[in-house]
Design an enzyme around this catalytic site. Structure first.
Site, PDB file in Angstrom:
ATOM      1  N   CYS A  11      -4.387   9.773   4.376  1.00 50.43           N
ATOM      2  CA  CYS A  11      -4.479   8.207   4.259  1.00 50.43           C
ATOM      3  C   CYS A  11      -5.977   8.021   4.469  1.00 50.43           C
ATOM      4  O   CYS A  11      -6.891   6.924   4.024  1.00 50.43           O
ATOM      5  CB  CYS A  11      -3.539   7.326   4.765  1.00 50.43           C
ATOM      6  N   HIS A  69      -2.134   4.419  10.572  1.00 46.66           N
ATOM      7  CA  HIS A  69      -2.145   4.666   9.064  1.00 46.66           C
ATOM      8  C   HIS A  69      -3.469   3.987   8.462  1.00 46.66           C
ATOM      9  O   HIS A  69      -3.678   2.762   9.252  1.00 46.66           O
ATOM     10  CB  HIS A  69      -0.912   3.975   8.421  1.00 46.66           C
TER      11      HIS A  69
END
Length: 363
Positions: free
Chosen positions: A43, A310
């Protein structure tokens, strides 16, 4: 210490502040509004690629094929793979594409990024920009064209190599270094592509507060003393920086992660940053205040903690002039009011508005 990306489970199951609705599912596919597959803890890479994909001059350079004539023969794989990904994201018909060709080429040179382990988006960005520069750079004869009327503390270094990366992202800091005993002043230049800004508050502050903290005069004492050539010994020193060359695209790294002894912490400070008219006038050498105001064009967000979290990206599209939230494969339009977030980690600002990239026709 830098923030890290999440585990695969967190990538797919993390809290989503922008839930998908039917309107999002049925929205038309626009150029440059394309999701990226997560290849396993990637990510951080996806967020950076989305931000770079939103910078029209960089996209145009690759879509038009200009990069081909600049390629260094012995190290062209990463730049070529980057061009392929940009082409898929801008000219492809899919709502989501795989960045595997770029990830694989980049990982051959930097194996740490191939391990599918937690990585820092800021470090990855610096490696990518450096690698693209090395692949696309051209050499120039060093010419002394600085005017004598320009003060020494404002003079720019004359680079003997340039690339699309230096033309867009490279800036220069000028440090004035004053010995507090003899008051002798010397100057030092330092190029940058990313400015790492301290965060002066635990709870709430502005980007201008961070900038003022970075550019304020520091006094170096004790073990941090600097050698003075006039005193011929280390002395207490006052150091102050300004920007002697402001880049067209300036990237701010908000230093949210810190180590205090054995303690690790993440600063969750809510940092207020403007979407338009960021004024850098106070920090730019007066002679070079050509583009003192900047507009936000992309944001990398990091949610979670030091050892897990994230990355996502907010990017403004030059075709629709709308903001989009890029969360790996999931993409949706968001209102301007949602771009301000307490999870911002990297801020991309441009001194000029973006136009739609000019490209070659798809073959």
């Amino acid at each position: 210490m830098s923030p890290r990306s999440c585990s695969c489970t967190e990538c797919t199951d993390h809290y989503d502040p922008f839930p998908v609705n039917e309107a999002d599912e049925n929205q038309p596919h626009f150029q440059g509004v394309t999701g990226l597959q997560n290849l396993g803890n990637t990510c951080y890479m996806n967020a950076i690629l989305q931000c770079l994909c939103s910078i029209s001059p960089l996209v145009e350079y690759f879509l038009s094929g200009k990069y081909i004539t600049a390629l260094q023969k012995d190290c062209s794989e990463v730049a070529t793979a980057f061009a392929y990904v940009m082409t898929d994201m801008w000219l492809g018909d899919s709502d989501c594409v795989s960045p595997e060709i770029f990830w694989s080429a980049f990982g051959k040179l930097y194996p740490a990024f191939m391990k599918k382990t937690q990585q820092d988006a800021q470090e990855f960005l610096i490696y990518v920009l450096n690698e693209l520069h090395e692949t696309l750079k051209k050499y120039h004869r060093r010419r002394s064209y600085e005017k004598r009327s320009i003060p020494r503390f404002c003079r720019k270094m004359i680079a003997n190599e340039s690339s699309i990366i230096t033309r867009l992202f490279e800036g220069q800091l000028n440090y004035s270094i004053i010995c507090l005993k003899c008051e002798n002043c010397t100057y030092k230049n330092e190029v940058f592509t990313v400015l790492s800004l301290p965060i002066p508050s635990k709870y709430e502050c502005s980007l201008q507060d961070c900038l003022q903290c970075f550019f304020q005069q520091d006094t170096l004492t004790w073990s941090n003393q600097i050698y003075c050539s006039f005193c011929e010994t280390k002395q207490e020193t006052a150091v102050k920086a300004n920007i002697s060359k402001a880049p067209k695209i300036i990237v701010f790294h908000l230093k949210r992660f810190d180590i205090l002894g054995t303690m690790k912490r993440k600063l969750r400070t809510d940092i207020h940053y403007p979407l338009t008219n960021l004024d850098l006038t106070p920090y730019i050498c007066p002679i070079f205040r050509k583009h003192p105001k900047y507009n936000l064009c992309a944001v990398v967000n990091h949610s979670g903690d030091l050892d897990g979290g994230h990355y996502t990206a907010f990017c403004k599209n030059s075709v629709t002039h709308a903001w989009y939230n890029f969360d790996d494969t999931r993409v949706r339009e968001i209102p301007d009011t949602s771009v301000q977030t307490a999870t911002a980690y990297l801020l991309f600002y441009s001194c000029q508005p973006f136009s739609i990239p000019i490209q070659k026709h798809k073959s």
